[in-house]
Motif scaffolding. Structure first.
Motif, PDB file in Angstrom:
ATOM      1  N   LYS A   1       0.823  -1.194   0.000  1.00 21.31           N
ATOM      2  CA  LYS A   1       0.000   0.000   0.000  1.00 21.31           C
ATOM      3  C   LYS A   1       0.863   1.251   0.000  1.00 21.31           C
ATOM      4  O   LYS A   1       1.822   1.352   0.743  1.00 21.31           O
ATOM      5  CB  LYS A   1      -0.910   0.010   1.231  1.00 21.31           C
ATOM      6  CG  LYS A   1      -2.009  -1.021   1.208  1.00 21.31           C
ATOM      7  CD  LYS A   1      -2.729  -1.077   2.535  1.00 21.31           C
ATOM      8  CE  LYS A   1      -3.307   0.264   2.922  1.00 21.31           C
ATOM      9  NZ  LYS A   1      -4.016   0.208   4.223  1.00 21.31           N
ATOM     10  N   ARG A   2       0.477   2.201  -0.836  1.00 25.67           N
ATOM     11  CA  ARG A   2       1.116   3.507  -0.803  1.00 25.67           C
ATOM     12  C   ARG A   2       0.374   4.367   0.208  1.00 25.67           C
ATOM     13  O   ARG A   2      -0.855   4.377   0.252  1.00 25.67           O
ATOM     14  CB  ARG A   2       1.055   4.147  -2.193  1.00 25.67           C
ATOM     15  CG  ARG A   2       1.628   5.551  -2.249  1.00 25.67           C
ATOM     16  CD  ARG A   2       1.661   6.067  -3.683  1.00 25.67           C
ATOM     17  NE  ARG A   2       2.022   7.459  -3.723  1.00 25.67           N
ATOM     18  CZ  ARG A   2       2.118   8.179  -4.838  1.00 25.67           C
ATOM     19  NH1 ARG A   2       1.903   7.594  -6.017  1.00 25.67           N
ATOM     20  NH2 ARG A   2       2.446   9.450  -4.799  1.00 25.67           N
ATOM     21  N   GLU A   3       1.119   5.067   1.034  1.00 26.74           N
ATOM     22  CA  GLU A   3       0.490   5.886   2.065  1.00 26.74           C
ATOM     23  C   GLU A   3       0.063   7.234   1.487  1.00 26.74           C
ATOM     24  O   GLU A   3       0.859   7.912   0.829  1.00 26.74           O
ATOM     25  CB  GLU A   3       1.448   6.100   3.240  1.00 26.74           C
ATOM     26  CG  GLU A   3       1.747   4.832   4.030  1.00 26.74           C
ATOM     27  CD  GLU A   3       0.493   4.216   4.630  1.00 26.74           C
ATOM     28  OE1 GLU A   3      -0.386   4.973   5.086  1.00 26.74           O
ATOM     29  OE2 GLU A   3       0.384   2.975   4.632  1.00 26.74           O
TER      30      GLU A   3
ATOM     31  N   GLY B   1      -9.012   4.493   8.387  1.00 27.70           N
ATOM     32  CA  GLY B   1      -8.200   4.370   7.179  1.00 27.70           C
ATOM     33  C   GLY B   1      -8.948   4.129   5.884  1.00 27.70           C
ATOM     34  O   GLY B   1      -8.359   3.708   4.892  1.00 27.70           O
ATOM     35  N   ILE B   2     -10.249   4.411   5.853  1.00 19.94           N
ATOM     36  CA  ILE B   2     -11.019   4.214   4.619  1.00 19.94           C
ATOM     37  C   ILE B   2     -10.503   5.149   3.536  1.00 19.94           C
ATOM     38  O   ILE B   2     -10.038   6.259   3.820  1.00 19.94           O
ATOM     39  CB  ILE B   2     -12.528   4.450   4.878  1.00 19.94           C
ATOM     40  CG1 ILE B   2     -13.391   3.696   3.878  1.00 19.94           C
ATOM     41  CG2 ILE B   2     -12.869   5.940   4.827  1.00 19.94           C
ATOM     42  CD1 ILE B   2     -13.481   2.229   4.117  1.00 19.94           C
TER      43      ILE B   2
ATOM     44  N   ILE C   1     -14.972   8.282  12.788  1.00 23.47           N
ATOM     45  CA  ILE C   1     -14.513   6.920  13.065  1.00 23.47           C
ATOM     46  C   ILE C   1     -14.063   6.235  11.782  1.00 23.47           C
ATOM     47  O   ILE C   1     -12.996   5.615  11.721  1.00 23.47           O
ATOM     48  CB  ILE C   1     -15.630   6.102  13.743  1.00 23.47           C
ATOM     49  CG1 ILE C   1     -15.951   6.677  15.130  1.00 23.47           C
ATOM     50  CG2 ILE C   1     -15.225   4.637  13.867  1.00 23.47           C
ATOM     51  CD1 ILE C   1     -17.200   6.097  15.757  1.00 23.47           C
ATOM     52  N   VAL C   2     -14.884   6.333  10.738  1.00 27.82           N
ATOM     53  CA  VAL C   2     -14.578   5.688   9.467  1.00 27.82           C
ATOM     54  C   VAL C   2     -13.284   6.235   8.875  1.00 27.82           C
ATOM     55  O   VAL C   2     -12.414   5.492   8.412  1.00 27.82           O
ATOM     56  CB  VAL C   2     -15.752   5.867   8.474  1.00 27.82           C
ATOM     57  CG1 VAL C   2     -15.376   5.381   7.085  1.00 27.82           C
ATOM     58  CG2 VAL C   2     -16.982   5.113   8.968  1.00 27.82           C
TER      59      VAL C   2
ATOM     60  N   ARG D   1     -16.723  17.857   7.770  1.00 33.58           N
ATOM     61  CA  ARG D   1     -16.110  18.441   8.966  1.00 33.58           C
ATOM     62  C   ARG D   1     -15.350  17.404   9.789  1.00 33.58           C
ATOM     63  O   ARG D   1     -14.525  17.760  10.627  1.00 33.58           O
ATOM     64  CB  ARG D   1     -17.180  19.109   9.833  1.00 33.58           C
ATOM     65  CG  ARG D   1     -17.655  20.441   9.292  1.00 33.58           C
ATOM     66  CD  ARG D   1     -18.497  21.196  10.316  1.00 33.58           C
ATOM     67  NE  ARG D   1     -19.814  20.591  10.481  1.00 33.58           N
ATOM     68  CZ  ARG D   1     -20.891  20.918   9.770  1.00 33.58           C
ATOM     69  NH1 ARG D   1     -20.792  21.839   8.824  1.00 33.58           N
ATOM     70  NH2 ARG D   1     -22.057  20.345   9.998  1.00 33.58           N
ATOM     71  N   ALA D   2     -15.600  16.127   9.538  1.00 36.03           N
ATOM     72  CA  ALA D   2     -14.995  15.073  10.353  1.00 36.03           C
ATOM     73  C   ALA D   2     -13.728  14.486   9.761  1.00 36.03           C
ATOM     74  O   ALA D   2     -12.940  13.873  10.473  1.00 36.03           O
ATOM     75  CB  ALA D   2     -16.003  13.942  10.565  1.00 36.03           C
ATOM     76  N   ILE D   3     -13.513  14.642   8.456  1.00 38.29           N
ATOM     77  CA  ILE D   3     -12.479  13.842   7.799  1.00 38.29           C
ATOM     78  C   ILE D   3     -11.143  14.583   7.682  1.00 38.29           C
ATOM     79  O   ILE D   3     -11.076  15.803   7.590  1.00 38.29           O
ATOM     80  CB  ILE D   3     -12.942  13.346   6.408  1.00 38.29           C
ATOM     81  CG1 ILE D   3     -13.236  14.513   5.470  1.00 38.29           C
ATOM     82  CG2 ILE D   3     -14.170  12.466   6.530  1.00 38.29           C
ATOM     83  CD1 ILE D   3     -12.132  14.823   4.526  1.00 38.29           C
ATOM     84  N   ASN D   4     -10.085  13.779   7.700  1.00 37.32           N
ATOM     85  CA  ASN D   4      -8.735  14.285   7.468  1.00 37.32           C
ATOM     86  C   ASN D   4      -8.089  13.664   6.231  1.00 37.32           C
ATOM     87  O   ASN D   4      -7.219  14.271   5.615  1.00 37.32           O
ATOM     88  CB  ASN D   4      -7.839  13.993   8.679  1.00 37.32           C
ATOM     89  CG  ASN D   4      -8.209  14.826   9.875  1.00 37.32           C
ATOM     90  OD1 ASN D   4      -8.346  16.042   9.775  1.00 37.32           O
ATOM     91  ND2 ASN D   4      -8.392  14.180  11.021  1.00 37.32           N
TER      92      ASN D   4
END
Length: 272
Positions: free
Chosen positions: A5-7, A44-45, A39-40, A81-84
């Motif tokens: 996997k590529r990060e 790592g989704i 949470i999702v 608003r939740a995701i990074n």
């Protein structure tokens, strides 16, 4: 066979193409609110779909048809608003793009401006080409959706597997190639034979995400509430439940009710 996997600090539409080229499968789940999306995303989704399935899961409607553009923007805003890390794709709801390409563009622009989403998804092939072109020309990434298209449920009359017959299978492949040609960055295939889905994935350079389409595609998507077992009456063959939260949550809430009735909650340690 596992693939290195590529990060990615942030997943983009370009990242998904790179994953396909590298043979890395793409993970995608729905989310409709801040808490679940956080949470999702943290797990790592790769892609979060703010699906019009919110009509079923969050509002209790029988179909996806009743949900409005304003409601989709509300859900998408909460998710963004939740995701990074994850790429956030937002469904264009029924009635917001099918008949008028100008309306389709206005709908897509509203989603991008008001929710902060990264891309939109819509159902259909050549019949909605003008709407797709308008949106793409505005610089908005578009994910296609073929096979079982829930917004057309009253046309089909059933949620059974699509494209089992040769003619419909050929039309689906042609539509998938068409979506790639006009500029879609990915395509979702829902509830079609695995052999056909594999053929489509091998015929396209853009990622093909499956739901009930076998494992020969480039990635998978499920409805979050289904895979966590929060819903319990929906049992299609393609669904794997990773938890059984319906039973666990019912047990926990029942225990809470019992503890309150028995004046066991709060106890001395839980009071000020």
């Amino acid at each position: 066979m596992s693939v290195a996997k590529r990060e990615y600090k942030r997943v983009t539409v370009k990242s998904l193409v790179e994953m396909k080229e590298a043979g890395e499968k793409i993970s995608m789940l729905t989310a409709y609110d801040y808490t679940m999306a956080k949470i999702v995303d943290g797990a790592g989704i790769d892609v979060i779909l703010v699906g019009d399935s919110a009509s079923n899961v969050m509002a209790g409607h029988e179909t996806t048809l009743p949900i409005t553009l304003d409601q989709m923007i509300y859900h998408a805003s909460s998710v963004v608003r939740a995701i990074n890390r994850a790429l956030v794709v937002v469904d264009l709801p029924f009635g917001s793009y099918q008949s008028d390409p100008k309306e389709a563009l206005r709908s897509a622009i509203r989603i991008m401006k008001e929710s902060g989403g990264h891309a939109v998804k819509l159902e259909g092939g050549k019949e909605v080409k003008e709407s797709i072109k308008r949106i793409l020309n505005a610089g908005i990434p578009v994910m296609g959706h073929l096979g079982l298209t829930p917004q057309s449920i009253y046309k089909f009359g059933t949620y059974t597997v699509r494209a089992k017959e040769d003619q419909e299978a050929e039309e689906l492949l042609e539509n998938a190639k068409f979506l790639e040609k006009i500029g879609c960055f990915a395509v979702v295939l829902e509830k079609i034979p695995a052999a056909l889905a594999k053929k489509v994935a091998e015929s396209l350079t853009i990622p093909v995400i499956g739901i009930g389409a076998g494992n020969g595609v480039d990635g998978q998507v499920l409805v979050l509430h289904d895979m966590l077992g929060m819903t319990h009456e929906f049992n299609p063959r393609f669904l794997r439940r990773y938890l059984h939260l319906y039973e666990e949550m019912t047990k926990a809430i029942s225990q809470y009710v019992e503890d309150v009735k028995a004046v066991d909650f709060p106890n001395e340690d839980e009071m000020y």
